[in-house]
Every structure is written in structure tokens, then in C-alpha cells.
Design a protein around this motif. Sequence first.
Motif, mmCIF file in Angstrom:
data_model
loop_
_atom_site.group_PDB
_atom_site.id
_atom_site.type_symbol
_atom_site.label_atom_id
_atom_site.label_comp_id
_atom_site.label_asym_id
_atom_site.label_seq_id
_atom_site.Cartn_x
_atom_site.Cartn_y
_atom_site.Cartn_z
ATOM 1 N N TRP A 255 0.834 -1.217 0.000
ATOM 2 C CA TRP A 255 0.000 0.000 0.000
ATOM 3 C C TRP A 255 0.860 1.255 0.000
ATOM 4 N N GLN A 256 1.856 1.297 0.853
ATOM 5 C CA GLN A 256 2.670 2.503 0.975
ATOM 6 C C GLN A 256 3.626 2.675 -0.198
ATOM 7 N N ARG A 257 4.071 1.599 -0.792
ATOM 8 C CA ARG A 257 4.921 1.743 -1.976
ATOM 9 C C ARG A 257 4.115 2.199 -3.183
ATOM 10 N N ARG A 258 2.881 1.747 -3.287
ATOM 11 C CA ARG A 258 2.044 2.165 -4.415
ATOM 12 C C ARG A 258 1.580 3.615 -4.243
ATOM 13 N N PHE A 259 1.329 4.006 -2.999
ATOM 14 C CA PHE A 259 0.868 5.364 -2.702
ATOM 15 C C PHE A 259 1.797 5.981 -1.656
ATOM 16 N N PRO A 260 2.938 6.501 -2.084
ATOM 17 C CA PRO A 260 3.920 7.047 -1.143
ATOM 18 C C PRO A 260 3.385 8.153 -0.236
ATOM 19 N N VAL A 261 2.256 8.766 -0.607
ATOM 20 C CA VAL A 261 1.707 9.822 0.222
ATOM 21 C C VAL A 261 1.442 9.330 1.641
ATOM 22 N N VAL A 262 1.128 8.035 1.835
ATOM 23 C CA VAL A 262 0.865 7.518 3.177
ATOM 24 C C VAL A 262 2.128 6.980 3.844
ATOM 25 N N ALA A 263 3.244 7.044 3.137
ATOM 26 C CA ALA A 263 4.522 6.643 3.734
ATOM 27 C C ALA A 263 5.332 7.851 4.175
ATOM 28 N N LEU A 264 4.990 9.027 3.647
ATOM 29 C CA LEU A 264 5.690 10.257 3.984
ATOM 30 C C LEU A 264 4.843 11.070 4.963
ATOM 31 N N THR A 265 5.211 12.308 5.195
ATOM 32 C CA THR A 265 4.475 13.142 6.151
ATOM 33 C C THR A 265 3.382 13.924 5.434
#
Length: 330
Positions: A255-265
Motif C-alpha cells: 500500500w505505501q509503496r504504491r501510494f507514497p503519500v501515506v509513507a511520507l508526512t
Amino acid sequence: MEISIFYSDSDDSDLEVLAQLSDWDTDSESEDRHRASSRKIRRLNYMQSLDDAEFMNNGVSPLHQLLLTLRFYALGTMLISVADFVGVSISTAGRIVRDISSAIANLYDEYVVIHQQSAEKFYHIAGFPRVLAAIDCTHIRIQSPCHVIGEEFRNRKGYFSLNVQAICDADLKFMNVIARWPGSTHDATIFNNSILRAQCDAGLFGNRWMLGDSAYPNRPYLLTPLINPVTEAEQRYNEAHIKTRNIIERTFGVWQRRFPVVALTLRLSLPKVQAIIIATAVLHNICRNHNLEEVPSEVELPIVEINEDMYFSEVQDVSERAALVNNFFR
């Protein structure tokens, strides 16, 4: 009402990408758009709720609003970067991300569903029977909401976050997502105050089990690892439990690799952050439904943090776990 989008042949490259994110209404004569020369109408089913949104900038088409939002999800950066992508102001980009995220999030009940069809696939992972789902929490970084309540969102790692709980099936698809608790909240508190817990207490999922780490209370429907396994049966239980439960960590990673927005701030207001978390979870499931391959991230992502177990110390119901260890893993 569904939104009809008119496009010419020059739009094919963009729409081919969007086609993979949803179901398209097509007829037999228009399946091959490269052979069609006339203008056609397609319907993006998962954009149907855009009619209900109040768009502040009618000069940006729904298609370009969607593309801007997806670009923001992929970059996870400041709004100015995606605003330049479409040629709008930062405030307009913020409203677009808010509206599109809310519209996609409204499809949660259609794409994020608890089911009991993964037990066999879970069993093939490590021989753990009757598994409904794996459960865990992950921290989504945010900026401090405000000085009054900001410290409630500071987690034990020292940064501000939302503590997001999710359960997944054996195909790495979300079945339930809760994205409203401050980062300081204990995992067990989130579960104990959830509708999911009430559904489990009511026996809605029969004799199925969820697998969680030691931060959760062990219950007849939620099994956790043994803290100090002694016998061979207990060790086999723990090994099977850990291997099977790892599926939720993999789901978070994909999930976070596909949508980096939820892996960053996320430097947005809390309502926008919550809408983005749910919207990307919905899109993640759509991607899994269509077996879309992962693509390399365009931005450098932080090292994935492994949640350290915060042991649940209150009195727990371990009778179901003990019976499973003695009767199945012995």
C-alpha cells in the motif's frame, strides 16, 4: 449518477491507465478503442460520487482533477508540485485533492469488505487453520494538528501520526480500515472501541480467528502469540502464527509503496488526511482486484518501521488459544 467523460483519440494514453483502476461500461463494438474513430463515451464507475461534491473550480475537468490527485498520492509531496502539474493554484489543488479523496473514500463499503473466503489461502501459508484476517496498526506521519491537541498525536517514537488499524485477507486486500485515532493511542484501545470488536463479540464471523501481535488482547476470536513458548506445540503455534500474521505487514508495505503519500508526512488538515488514507486503501483494493503490478516509487521512501510489541497486560481469555495449541499443533 455516473459521470460521462468525453474524450478523443489523443486522450487514450491517460484513459488506458485509468481503465485499470475501475470497471468500464463498454459494448462489444467499442472494446478496441484504437479502431474507433468517432468520439465515444465511457463511464468511470468509481467516480460516480463526484456529482455530489461541491467543486470550487469548474474550469478543471473531473478527469484532470483525478489525475492531479493520483499524482499527489504518487509523489506525497507539497501541493505546489501537483498544482504546477495541472496549472492551478495551490488552494485549488488542495480543494481538488479534498474533493476527489472524499469521493473515492465514499466507495469504501463497495471495495473494502470483510469476507470469510481466505481461510484456505491463509492455511497454505503456514498451516494455521480457520483464519479470518490478520490485524495490526501502522503510524501515518502527519504535521501537528494544533498546539492545543497536538501532543495527543505524538506517538511513542516521538513524531506526530495517526495510528491506523487495518485487517487484511490472504490476497493483501484490506477488509477493514480505521483512520481516526491519534498516534499516542494504544493498538488495543483502537480495537476495543471499534465496530469490528462488537461484530466479533456478536459472533458475526462464526468460528474464524483474527491473528494479531501481543499489543492486542487475546480473545476467543483474536489470537496472539505466546510470550514465552515452552513446549514444541507452543513453538509450532508461534511460528505458524508469526508467518501467517506477517501478511498484514506485507499489505501495509505494498500500500505505501504504491501510494507514497501515506509513507511520507502528510501536511494537511486532519479531515483531508483521513480521506486520503481511506481513499488510497480503496484504490489499493481496486489495484489488487485487477492484479496490477507494483511500479517503482518515484520518490525515496523512508525505511519501513517494524512495530515493537507493546504487550497487553490485562487479564485475557486464553482458553481458545490453549485448546488450539494442544489439539492442533501438538
